[in-house]
Write a protein that holds these residues in place. Structure first.
Motif, PDB file in Angstrom:
ATOM      1  N   PRO A  34       0.839  -1.200   0.000  1.00  0.00           N
ATOM      2  CA  PRO A  34       0.000   0.000   0.000  1.00  0.00           C
ATOM      3  C   PRO A  34       0.873   1.249   0.000  1.00  0.00           C
ATOM      4  N   ASP A  55      -6.566   1.016  -3.707  1.00  0.00           N
ATOM      5  CA  ASP A  55      -6.670  -0.383  -3.304  1.00  0.00           C
ATOM      6  C   ASP A  55      -6.485  -1.253  -4.542  1.00  0.00           C
ATOM      7  N   ASP A  57      -6.732  -5.705  -5.976  1.00  0.00           N
ATOM      8  CA  ASP A  57      -6.975  -7.122  -5.735  1.00  0.00           C
ATOM      9  C   ASP A  57      -6.504  -7.885  -6.965  1.00  0.00           C
ATOM     10  N   PRO A  96       3.434  -2.160   6.674  1.00  0.00           N
ATOM     11  CA  PRO A  96       2.492  -2.335   7.776  1.00  0.00           C
ATOM     12  C   PRO A  96       3.082  -3.068   8.972  1.00  0.00           C
ATOM     13  N   SER A  97       4.078  -3.926   8.737  1.00  0.00           N
ATOM     14  CA  SER A  97       4.635  -4.727   9.832  1.00  0.00           C
ATOM     15  C   SER A  97       5.320  -3.866  10.888  1.00  0.00           C
ATOM     16  N   GLY A 118      -6.196   1.313   1.312  1.00  0.00           N
ATOM     17  CA  GLY A 118      -5.634  -0.005   1.054  1.00  0.00           C
ATOM     18  C   GLY A 118      -4.805  -0.511   2.225  1.00  0.00           C
ATOM     19  N   LEU A 119      -4.100   0.401   2.885  1.00  0.00           N
ATOM     20  CA  LEU A 119      -3.330   0.050   4.079  1.00  0.00           C
ATOM     21  C   LEU A 119      -4.262  -0.356   5.217  1.00  0.00           C
ATOM     22  N   ARG A 121      -7.246  -1.595   5.039  1.00  0.00           N
ATOM     23  CA  ARG A 121      -7.879  -2.885   4.766  1.00  0.00           C
ATOM     24  C   ARG A 121      -6.943  -4.032   5.114  1.00  0.00           C
ATOM     25  N   ARG A 122      -5.682  -3.866   4.843  1.00  0.00           N
ATOM     26  CA  ARG A 122      -4.731  -4.928   5.149  1.00  0.00           C
ATOM     27  C   ARG A 122      -4.451  -5.026   6.649  1.00  0.00           C
ATOM     28  N   LEU A 125      -7.514  -6.810   8.054  1.00  0.00           N
ATOM     29  CA  LEU A 125      -7.479  -8.244   7.764  1.00  0.00           C
ATOM     30  C   LEU A 125      -6.512  -8.977   8.680  1.00  0.00           C
ATOM     31  N   ALA A 126      -5.478  -8.259   9.145  1.00  0.00           N
ATOM     32  CA  ALA A 126      -4.503  -8.843  10.067  1.00  0.00           C
ATOM     33  C   ALA A 126      -5.002  -8.800  11.515  1.00  0.00           C
TER      34      ALA A 126
END
Length: 248
Positions: A34, A55, A57, A96-97, A118-119, A121-122, A125-126
């Protein structure tokens, strides 16, 4: 690594004042994080137009852009079924990590908001939905707030005229929020204020910079900026930089 490819327009419609949502169908294998961007060829314009990826997919990608100049106004007239030539997978995106295990907030100003979706959403999801602080000029300019809520984010909105959310800058509601990590995207004065506030709170972060670009892949050097480690090309080493390396 970037790729030159053709994409088919599936949707291109206004969602706020001068802001359009474009859905493009095609290969997204080169988008890996993202915060990356694409460089769109627009007929009648010499230079491509860089636009952050909102975003993506397996079937395509979504762009949100403001139609304010010749190129983006021409882009806003693209119709479903037409094809666009893109350089995709450009730039250094968000990691993101780096925020794992810390209270995280996403901070966006105007058209700096789209790549944060988009960030978000990820992160959701995590299992770690962040807070989102969004700043706009007026209610007519606002977008995506409901989409962040749908992801389970706490959403704080500020507008300059007070027509939506809190009256003031995005840093006003942000100053009352407790967080240990942030991701930001927006105009440079906003990023400078976010960076200063983060230092007060002892929070680290990543900031995505907006710069005028020529090539978009590091050859022309037109988007270089100074950092604590020396010059960096926003299109390659950026647009995302760590808070510890920026110089305001």
């Amino acid at each position: 690594m970037y790729k030159n490819a053709l994409y088919r327009v599936a949707e291109n419609r206004p969602i706020a004042r001068e802001v359009f949502r474009m859905r493009l169908l095609g290969d997204t294998r080169w988008i890996t994080a993202p915060g990356q961007f694409v460089n769109v060829r627009v007929d009648g314009c010499y230079l491509r137009r860089p636009i952050s990826v909102c975003d993506w997919d397996g079937g395509g990608l979504t762009l949100l852009y403001r139609a304010v100049g010749k190129g983006t106004r021409l882009l806003s007239r693209a119709l479903p079924g037409e094809t666009l030539d893109l350089l995709t997978g450009l730039g250094n995106g968000y990691d993101p990590s780096a925020a794992r295990g810390r209270r995280t907030v996403l901070i966006g100003g105007g058209v700096g908001v789209p790549p944060l979706y988009g960030l978000a959403r990820r992160l959701a999801l995590a299992g770690e939905p962040p807070a989102a602080a969004l700043g706009f000029q007026t209610a007519a300019d606002a977008f995506l707030a409901e989409s962040f809520l749908t992801l389970g984010c706490e959403v704080l909105v500020a507008t300059a005229d007070g027509s939506l959310g809190e009256r003031g800058f995005v840093t006003d509601p942000l100053s009352r929020l407790d967080y240990g990590y942030y991701f930001a995207c927006g105009p440079e004065p906003m990023l400078a204020a976010v960076h200063a506030l983060g230092r007060e709170k002892g929070a680290e972060g990543q900031l995505s910079f907006e710069r005028r670009m020529g090539c978009g892949f590091g050859a022309c050097m037109s988007c270089s900026c100074e950092t604590l480690a020396g010059p960096r090309r926003i299109c390659v080493e950026g647009p995302v930089l760590r808070s510890g390396e920026v110089r305001f």
